[in-house]
Design an enzyme around this catalytic site. Structure first.
Site, PDB file in Angstrom:
ATOM      1  CG  HIS B  56      -1.730  -1.145   1.341  1.00  0.00           C
ATOM      2  ND1 HIS B  56      -2.589  -1.533   0.494  1.00  0.00           N
ATOM      3  CD2 HIS B  56      -1.727  -2.266   2.429  1.00  0.00           C
ATOM      4  CE1 HIS B  56      -3.164  -2.652   0.910  1.00  0.00           C
ATOM      5  NE2 HIS B  56      -2.660  -3.165   1.933  1.00  0.00           N
ATOM      6  CG  HIS B 218      -6.073  -6.090   1.312  1.00  0.00           C
ATOM      7  ND1 HIS B 218      -6.999  -5.554   1.983  1.00  0.00           N
ATOM      8  CD2 HIS B 218      -4.786  -5.855   1.642  1.00  0.00           C
ATOM      9  CE1 HIS B 218      -6.443  -4.717   3.100  1.00  0.00           C
ATOM     10  NE2 HIS B 218      -5.270  -5.246   2.919  1.00  0.00           N
TER      11      HIS B 218
END
Lengths: 330, 330
Positions: B56, B218
């Protein structure tokens, strides 16, 4: 092709509308495609103008602001800005001390900037030009006679911008820009092609396990296709090409640049390998940037640019800068 | 799969090695996967610790520095950091005034942070927690009970970080963090799936002309699949979802965030549409960020996060910050 756009024809205008909404400190003329600092020219300061095809964001509009550019002229995607744009931008930032044009070495850009410079000179505006040609991958290419200009462009914009902000005259500002270009080298690698909104399909084909070494920022061919390899090996090819052209030692400024579709985690993996390579040769990374700075739309891949620093160049790099894409020191 | 890595097993370590090379102002423990400020804890200052799965970036390690986090704990790709990491980071940044944990609402993260907080408390370290759950797309999801935490995380980190830097006590720092979360909402859209290095293929399948509205970071499922549409229409779906949950008015802080594979030019197109949407409703974009801040590896798409600002929150947002990914004001 899936892109976050309203239509292929309006991409550049829509993006400039967004830039204006996000950055009230800039004056964005969406119709004329000229981005300047909101404050207007400062009397007696050399003005810096750059520009080029869109699709390489944040280059150049993302570098307009205190300590860097006074104006940027985005063209259509992968297309040079036109002379009228450049002339208007040059006049808009002329504070009486002359204007520096920073031009990446692509035939269209060179011609249009030259024409603009001539016409401005006829109107009594003193214009100097720095031509950026740092890409060691190929000599001559699609769109280019000689070497292409890539990542060193933002080094030139930052360092010449800092000198201009301090009140230096045009010849010195141009001179330091040329010096930065002469001390810088780049090499790019593509894992995938980019897709322009109008074409709607990739600009070239790369096989599933294939990469292109020495790629240009419009997808122009590089040196060679090769099989996909670990980051360490790919970086070695890129750094060898740079090191052969300009032996690397002493203090360096390093940019590991994403091409637009590459995650930051991979760019840091690449940076680790660049650091290891330089360390083995006794060179030191004194300053660095890791991220998307000179992109090629959605291309996956990276480029690495190395500049051999002097004390003076380091001082100018560290000087305050306030732009959308680079900010520090104030 | 083509990725700039040396191997699926070494991605996180190699990227941390790169982070260390690029940022000497950070202390990066590659083996233990803990990133702290090089200076160590400041006596009497509340310490801020965040962490989460890697993939991320720049979240969270890119937000370690003056005015923001004191430590970040990256886990494996899309995997929570382990309690030992969190305990060691908490102790490392404890300056005697307690430590704030900033946790995105995913089950693994919540459990591991809770365990770490309990064990630290037993050792006499005062720990408070802010749970970030700003994503309005879905209630419960893969990996989450309740709403997921996404873009608001960096708002919490920045604003709580500014208050802590100014010397506020732990309860106030936690309180402002909770307030920022309560005032923020997010919604994400995927144009493509992401590919983890270990899986080597996309985490889900999206058709050629299909997008996923309400995607998680995700690749967890969102609300609905829909046909590709102009940016204006996609943004309207995202903003309607936010506006229905938290009516938008007054001054706002807006993040238009790239998912990792989206070019900046498209993010600015999206920002223009967000600005138009808010303008129609009389809300004002008072502060903003456009770029990759909370990514999902190489996913193409974006998320938008809106926070309703107060004067105090604006002041804290504007306070100086010096981290790899956010820098201003000093």
């Amino acid at each position: 092709m899936k892109k976050l756009i309203n239509g292929a024809d309006s991409v550049v205008s829509d993006a400039l509308t967004g830039l204006a909404a996000a950055h009230p400190e800039l004056r964005v003329d969406v119709a004329k495609r000229i981005v300047t600092r909101a404050g207007g020219p400062r009397r007696g300061k050399v003005g810096l103008v750059s520009g080029g095809g869109s699709g390489h964001e944040p280059l150049h509009a993302g570098f307009v602001g205190h300590g860097m550019l006074d104006a940027a002229c985005p063209g259509e995607i992968f297309t040079s800005p036109v002379p009228d744009q450049l002339i208007e931008a040059t006049n808009a930032v002329n504070g009486g001390a002359g204007v520096l044009h920073i031009v990446k070495n692509y035939t269209g850009d060179v011609l249009n900037f030259e024409m603009a410079a001539e016409l401005c000179a006829e109107d009594g505006v003193e214009v100097a030009t720095v031509l950026v040609n740092d890409d060691v991958a190929v000599q001559d290419s699609l769109f280019t006679a000689g070497r292409r200009g890539t990542g060193a462009t933002l080094f030139v914009e930052k360092i010449a911008g800092a000198l201009a902000e301090g009140g230096a005259p045009l010849d010195e500002v141009a001179s330091v820009g040329n010096e930065v270009n002469a001390r810088s080298r780049s090499f790019g690698v593509a894992l995938s092609a980019c897709t322009t909104p109008t074409a709607g399909k990739p600009t070239f084909e790369l096989g599933e396990g294939e990469i292109e070494l020495g790629i240009g920022i419009h997808g122009e061919p590089g040196r060679v296709r090769a099989p996909m390899a670990p980051a360490r090996e790919i970086v070695r090819v890129a750094m060898d090409a740079i090191h052969e052209d300009l032996p690397l030692s002493g203090d360096t400024l390093v940019l590991v640049n994403g091409m637009g579709g590459t995650p930051l985690i991979e760019l840091y993996v690449v940076f680790a390998e660049v650091a290891a390579y330089l360390g083995e040769r006794g060179a030191r990374i004194s300053r660095s940037l890791v991220g998307d700075y000179v992109t090629s739309l959605d291309m996956q891949g990276f480029s690495v640019t190395v500049c051999r620093l002097s004390e003076e160049l380091t001082r100018l790099w560290d000087a305050p800068v306030q732009t959308p894409a680079l900010r520090w020191g104030r």
